[in-house]
Design a protein around this motif. Structure first.
Motif, PDB file in Angstrom:
ATOM      1  N   LYS A  63      43.121  39.020  35.230  1.00  0.00           N
ATOM      2  CA  LYS A  63      42.388  37.767  35.405  1.00  0.00           C
ATOM      3  C   LYS A  63      40.900  38.017  35.253  1.00  0.00           C
ATOM      4  O   LYS A  63      40.362  39.006  35.773  1.00  0.00           O
ATOM      5  N   VAL A  64      40.230  37.117  34.543  1.00  0.00           N
ATOM      6  CA  VAL A  64      38.786  37.209  34.332  1.00  0.00           C
ATOM      7  C   VAL A  64      38.065  36.492  35.471  1.00  0.00           C
ATOM      8  O   VAL A  64      38.450  35.397  35.878  1.00  0.00           O
ATOM      9  N   GLU A  65      37.028  37.127  35.983  1.00  0.00           N
ATOM     10  CA  GLU A  65      36.145  36.490  36.966  1.00  0.00           C
ATOM     11  C   GLU A  65      34.713  36.625  36.486  1.00  0.00           C
ATOM     12  O   GLU A  65      34.262  37.730  36.147  1.00  0.00           O
ATOM     13  N   VAL A  66      33.988  35.508  36.446  1.00  0.00           N
ATOM     14  CA  VAL A  66      32.575  35.496  36.061  1.00  0.00           C
ATOM     15  C   VAL A  66      31.793  34.864  37.210  1.00  0.00           C
ATOM     16  O   VAL A  66      32.165  33.789  37.709  1.00  0.00           O
ATOM     17  N   ILE A  67      30.730  35.520  37.641  1.00  0.00           N
ATOM     18  CA  ILE A  67      29.933  35.042  38.766  1.00  0.00           C
ATOM     19  C   ILE A  67      28.495  34.822  38.320  1.00  0.00           C
ATOM     20  O   ILE A  67      27.890  35.708  37.706  1.00  0.00           O
TER      21      ILE A  67
END
Length: 562
Positions: free
Chosen positions: A187-191
């Motif tokens: 899963k991709v997470e961008v913050i």
């Protein structure tokens, strides 16, 4: 190619032109030479670079009341290059009155996973690319870059994770690139850590408010006790100043002279607080769950399925070290991509056997003291020697008589954001290193970054230049000495701490730290990637599972597997 044609190109044109597959080698070289001459390069990956317009050459930037002594020519050139290496895209001047309407809004912004090769399945060994588009609070696309974004690819089921490389395209869009290293779900997470407008505020603070942490010296003589403000940068007043610049290293430190006592009556250093330096409206740019350290939503799915490696496909080989990533987690264990075979040291016996006959000297801030505390808790037979040292500063020492190993810790010299340290316990790392004999059974571990974020970057560069010179001297007289550098890491910061501990400051010092020791015979522990890639929340002092993995890397350097 006509040079006049090149003159008309913007940085984005140059970036696109360099990546055209039809560009002949000769024309590519011509474009590249022109770009390097006209623009300063900010290297992001082996295959892409962004160029920012060169600043006027000349003397280094001078701060209003924080000046620096001239450096020898070679050091001055390096300082200029290092300052360039921390270059950040231009950020906007804040409007008056300040409104959030045209600032970066993570709720409106999105990321999209781009199609894989041929639009088909993704396999181990492939790269995953994500396009990030930033919008403001009105839902309008941003037209410039400068936001601080971090990204990771992870799997809770597999306890796996890897940090992403984020590329700023300077037009409101970004790319995040991940290597695909394990089979199964990801899963991709961008913050969005900081909006570009917040960065405008942060970069101003280090220029205009480098004294926003309040330091004091305690002076005492007999029954008389006084306090005076101290710092690297003291504002000019009619009050005389005491100069405590270290005679050997040249590290600067100053205090206002007490009213009745002499400069030599200083007995302790303390941090007493922080100045309020953010305007009320500027605080709007640092709101948790609004525009400060906020995960962004995916346009479409944030999940991918990774299939086994294709037959004949080249994948990243963990033994070769041919990767721009330091490593990744799989089943909660850090796997290095720099050629290191990371072993698991799961009990006191394993650790003691590795340290047998060794002398381990650790110098740095509280993130390094955390490692000393890990060893103290893990080594059942090692005994701490009571040196009557202050709790935060040390020096601390552990001795294992059966296995004949010594572990020490000492905090680095001023500036120090700690409650109190006697002057007698202050010591600069370069001086400590010059006092070591060194040799094949000596290990030096350095973690020096967290206390330098509130100052102009020139100060940190000069401190590291001093330490590096001492490291070089140590390695020249004792080539078998193992030197290990711990990098900076992401933190969990509330508004009250953003003026001193922002991740944007950490990005700057981390770049300088890596560049300063590049090419030397030292080893790196990439705390930045090890914190970012893990599922646990970011913290200045990473949680125990992350620290255990860091220590396993350190011990694998000390005791490499044959």
């Amino acid at each position: 190619m006509d040079p006049n044609d090149l003159e008309a190109l913007t940085p984005n044109h140059l970036l696109l032109l360099k990546t055209l597959p039809s560009l002949s080698p000769g024309v590519f070289q011509e474009v590249d030479i022109y770009a390097r001459r006209q623009w300063k390069q900010f290297k992001l990956t082996d295959n892409s670079a962004i160029y920012f317009k060169k600043e006027p050459t000349g003397l280094p930037f001078r701060h209003d009341f924080c000046t620096f002594k001239p450096l020898p020519p070679a050091d001055a050139r390096e300082e200029r290059l290092l300052i360039d290496s921390t270059a950040w895209p231009e950020t906007p001047i804040l409007p008056v009155p300040l409104s959030l309407e045209q600032t970066s809004d993570p709720a409106h912004s999105t990321f999209t996973i781009l199609p894989g090769r041929g639009g088909g399945e993704r396999h181990v060994g492939d790269q995953l690319e994500v396009l990030i588009n930033i919008f403001d609070f009105q839902g309008h696309a941003k037209k410039s870059g400068g936001d601080l974004l971090v990204a990771r690819l992870h799997s809770k089921e597999l306890t796996a994770g890897v940090a992403g490389r984020v590329v700023d395209h300077l037009n409101g869009s970004y790319s995040a690139v991940f290597p695909l290293l394990w089979e199964g779900s990801a899963k991709v997470e961008v913050i969005l850590v900081h909006s570009t407008e917040a960065v405008t505020v942060l970069r101003r603070l280090n220029s205009e408010q480098p004294d926003r942490v309040i330091f004091e010296g305690i002076f005492r003589s007999g029954s008389i006790s006084e306090r005076a403000t101290c710092n690297i940068c003291l504002r000019e007043t009619s009050q005389p100043q005491c100069n405590y610049t270290d005679l050997r290293t040249g590290e600067p430190w100053f205090c206002y002279k007490p009213k009745s006592l002499n400069c030599d009556a200083r007995i302790s250093h303390v941090k007493t607080g922080y100045k309020k330096v953010l305007a009320a409206k500027e605080e709007k740019l640092f709101q948790r769950n609004v525009n400060f350290v906020v995960p962004m939503q995916a346009s479409g799915s944030a999940n991918v399925t990774v299939f086994p490696q294709r037959k004949g496909q080249t994948r990243i080989n963990e033994d070769t070290g041919k990767s721009e990533h330091s490593g990744y987690y799989y089943q909660g264990v850090w796997r290095a991509l720099d050629g290191t075979r990371v072993q698991q040291f799961n009990n006191s016996t394993d650790i003691s056997q590795c340290l047998k006959g060794k002398i381990i000297h650790m110098y740095g801030d509280s993130t390094m003291r955390q490692w000393f505390e890990y060893f103290k808790a893990s080594l059942s037979d090692a005994k701490e020697v009571n040196l009557n040292s202050p709790n935060q500063a040390g020096p601390f020492m552990m001795w294992d008589n059966a296995n004949k190993f010594l572990v020490t810790y000492r905090i680095h010299g001023l500036p120090l954001r700690i409650s109190i340290i006697p002057v007698s316990k202050e010591s600069y790392v370069a001086n400590e290193l010059d006092g070591l004999v060194g040799g094949k059974n000596t290990v030096v571990v350095l973690g020096i970054w967290a206390h330098f974020s509130t100052f102009p970057i020139e100060f940190y560069i000069r401190r590291l230049q001093s330490i590096r010179r001492a490291v070089v001297r140590l390695l020249e007289r004792a080539p078998g000495t193992l030197v290990v550098i711990r990098t900076a890491n992401l933190q969990s910061v509330q508004l009250s701490g953003v003026i001193s501990n922002s991740d944007w400051f950490s990005v700057q010092v981390d770049k300088v730290l890596r560049a300063m020791f590049k090419g030397l015979n030292v080893r790196l522990i990439d705390a930045w990637e090890m914190v970012l890639a893990h599922d646990l929340p970011h913290n200045l002092h990473p949680q125990p599972p992350i620290v255990k993995n860091m220590i396993n890397v350190l011990l694998s350097y000390i005791c490499p597997k044959k």
